[in-house]
Enzyme design. Structure first.
Site, short mmCIF file in Angstrom:
data_model
loop_
_atom_site.label_atom_id
_atom_site.label_comp_id
_atom_site.label_asym_id
_atom_site.label_seq_id
_atom_site.Cartn_x
_atom_site.Cartn_y
_atom_site.Cartn_z
CG ASN A 211 0.61 -0.84 53.36
OD1 ASN A 211 1.44 -1.38 52.77
ND2 ASN A 211 0.51 0.35 53.47
N PRO A 308 -2.41 13.36 52.40
CG PRO A 308 -0.35 14.32 51.62
CD PRO A 308 -1.01 13.98 53.04
CG ASP A 309 -5.23 10.83 46.50
OD1 ASP A 309 -4.20 10.25 45.76
OD2 ASP A 309 -6.44 10.19 46.64
CE LYS A 345 -7.25 7.69 44.62
NZ LYS A 345 -6.22 7.58 45.59
O1 PMT Z 1 4.57 -3.77 47.01
P1 PMT Z 1 4.16 -5.32 46.60
O2 PMT Z 1 4.16 -6.23 47.85
O3 PMT Z 1 4.83 -5.80 45.47
O4 PMT Z 1 2.57 -5.14 46.42
C1 PMT Z 1 2.12 -4.59 45.05
C2 PMT Z 1 0.74 -3.75 45.58
C3 PMT Z 1 -0.32 -4.58 45.82
C4 PMT Z 1 1.24 -2.92 46.75
C5 PMT Z 1 0.65 -2.75 44.19
O5 PMT Z 1 0.46 -3.55 43.06
C6 PMT Z 1 -0.68 -1.86 44.34
O6 PMT Z 1 -1.56 -2.39 44.00
N1 PMT Z 1 -0.26 -0.52 44.91
C7 PMT Z 1 -1.57 0.19 45.14
C8 PMT Z 1 -1.95 -0.03 46.52
C9 PMT Z 1 -3.10 0.96 46.96
O7 PMT Z 1 -2.83 1.43 48.01
O8 PMT Z 1 -4.06 1.21 46.49
P2 PMT Z 1 -5.19 2.27 46.89
O9 PMT Z 1 -6.41 1.92 46.08
O10 PMT Z 1 -5.05 2.31 48.10
O11 PMT Z 1 -4.96 3.76 45.88
C10 PMT Z 1 -5.03 3.82 44.63
C11 PMT Z 1 -4.03 4.91 43.97
O12 PMT Z 1 -3.75 5.96 44.88
C12 PMT Z 1 -2.42 4.09 44.03
O13 PMT Z 1 -1.81 4.43 42.81
C13 PMT Z 1 -1.76 4.80 45.30
O14 PMT Z 1 -0.41 4.80 45.16
C14 PMT Z 1 -2.45 6.10 45.19
N2 PMT Z 1 -2.49 6.89 46.61
C15 PMT Z 1 -3.37 6.47 47.64
C16 PMT Z 1 -3.36 6.91 48.74
C17 PMT Z 1 -2.66 8.36 48.77
N3 PMT Z 1 -2.59 9.08 49.99
N4 PMT Z 1 -1.86 8.93 47.73
C18 PMT Z 1 -1.63 8.03 46.79
O15 PMT Z 1 -1.08 8.60 45.92
#
Ligand code: PMT
Length: 407
Positions: A211, A308-309, A345
């Protein structure tokens, strides 16, 4: 006592309309009892005069590399050695280009090459100029070499344009300078583990699913925690960013690798922050050899399975569970989706960013966040990612202390 008292600051002023704000910046430095010496480029003298700056800074202003009087005592080297920090405010596109090339064609650029002091740049220019690939490449180059930046901010510009390019306000520059110069050990008993950047999920030996995360937000957070004296572990997906000072970096590619390091480090940590954009799915089976295109096949179906989350697993720890902070990158219903992730979560806090907006989120220099925790919320308006990160650290400290005091 004032934190900047007795610090030696060289303020470089280059030729931008924002130079008028440097007068206030110097006034604030003097108020904080810092020693200030000003270097003015030739062109900057069209915007502010040496006489004004001499009066405000309390010292003679240097304007020329070839000043016979000053150079009797090797003035540029003396100034380079004297400085605890060199701040260039405003830093025009021209000075960024000259610094990135390592030019020494005036007093300011020569001084920057000759000093061991850190460099803080406050860029200011037209928004179109700031967005230009050449300016961005110069800034990246300078950051890779250790320069720090503050701003620019978004807003209305002197030329009538609206966008990213306004110099940071004088008080913001003072705050950034203070954070860089003054060691703060408020968090010296904290271990903080963060994830940052994207993950890469291999399809075959030459292709992967990933991504747009650049890692900038997560790296800024790592820096903000390290500035406060925390011991910081940064589990970084594949990104080309320099490691912030005093941060231990662990490079990974896939979500599985990130998961292993995260779970191992989380139990030793006071705080865990999941800023990485982790791929939700990976290949059920990574192909051993490059997948070949065949004449008969117009479509290709890949079978994916869930990764895995990571953050949910950390939040589910039964013993030695850290304070857990997630991020949510959303393009619609930002607050609603983020709050549902906070609950689902079982996080202690979540920082939501609206990545559909052009100027913030993935890959951008700036961000804006809505931060939620059980029973509370704060909005952090658009600013550079390091300023945002410092505010997030403040919120984490406050909320974690609140929970601890209730236990
Ligand atoms: O890296 P940059 O270009 O500076 O951009 C920053 C960002 C937009 C990436 C950052 O600010 C951000 O929002 N990161 C989280 C992005 C994301 O993937 O969000 P999500 O909604 O998919 O996940 C929610 C949370 O679960 C996040 O804390 C993520 O790290 C965590 N997660 C998600 C999936 C997974 N399998 N394991 C996780 O730990």
């Amino acid at each position: 006592m004032n934190k900047l008292a007795g610090k030696n600051i060289v303020v470089g002023i280059t030729a931008g309309i924002a130079a008028y704000k440097s007068i206030e910046f110097i006034r604030l430095l003097r108020k904080a009892q810092a020693n200030v010496r000003v270097v003015l480029t030739n062109a900057a003298q069209a915007f502010v005069t040496p006489l004004t700056l001499q009066a405000i800074s309390g010292n003679a202003v240097a304007t020329s590399l070839l000043d016979p009087q000053a150079e009797l005592a090797m003035g540029h080297i003396e100034l380079a050695k004297w400085a605890d920090m060199v701040v260039i405010a405003p830093a025009t596109a021209d000075v960024l280009a000259r610094l990135a090339c390592g030019q020494a064609n005036d007093l300011l650029t020569t001084l920057c090459l000759a000093t061991r002091a850190s460099l803080l740049l406050a860029p200011a220019m037209n928004q179109q100029m700031f967005a230009h690939a050449a300016v961005q490449a110069n800034l990246t180059q300078l950051k890779v070499r250790g320069a720090h930046t503050v701003g620019p901010n978004a807003g209305e510009q002197a030329c009538g344009d609206v966008g990213l390019g306004r110099m940071a306000e004088p008080a913001e520059i003072v705050a950034a300078l203070t954070a860089l110069l003054v060691s703060d050990d408020t968090l010296s008993d904290w271990v903080v583990t963060l994830t940052a950047g994207p993950t890469q999920e291999a399809i075959d030996p030459v292709r992967y699913i990933s991504n747009h995360s650049s890692g900038k937000m997560g790296f800024a957070l790592a820096q903000a925690f390290a500035e406060r004296g925390a011991q910081v572990n940064l589990i970084a997906g594949p990104v080309a960013l320099p490691t912030p000072d005093k941060v231990t970096r662990i490079d990974v590619l896939s979500a599985d690798e990130m998961y292993q390091h995260a779970l191992e480090l989380a139990t030793q940590s006071a705080v865990f922050v999941g800023c990485a954009a982790v791929a939700d799915y990976k290949m059920a089976q990574v192909a051993a050899h490059k997948l070949k295109k065949t004449a008969a096949q117009d479509t290709l179906t890949l079978t994916l399975v869930k990764n895995p989350d990571i953050i949910a697993s950390v939040a589910a720890l039964q013993t030695n569970r850290p304070f857990v902070v997630g991020f949510a990158a959303e393009t619609q219903n930002v607050a609603e989706y983020a709050q549902s992730k906070l609950v689902r979560k079982k996080l202690d806090m979540i920082c939501a960013n609206d990545v559909s907006q052009k100027e913030i989120g993935f890959g951008r220099e700036q961000n804006a966040l809505s931060v939620f925790w059980p029973g509370g919320q704060a909005d952090l308006p658009q600013a550079d990612k390091l300023s945002i990160a410092r505010q997030v650290v403040d919120l984490i400290i406050a909320q974690r202390n609140h929970i601890q005091s209730a236990v």
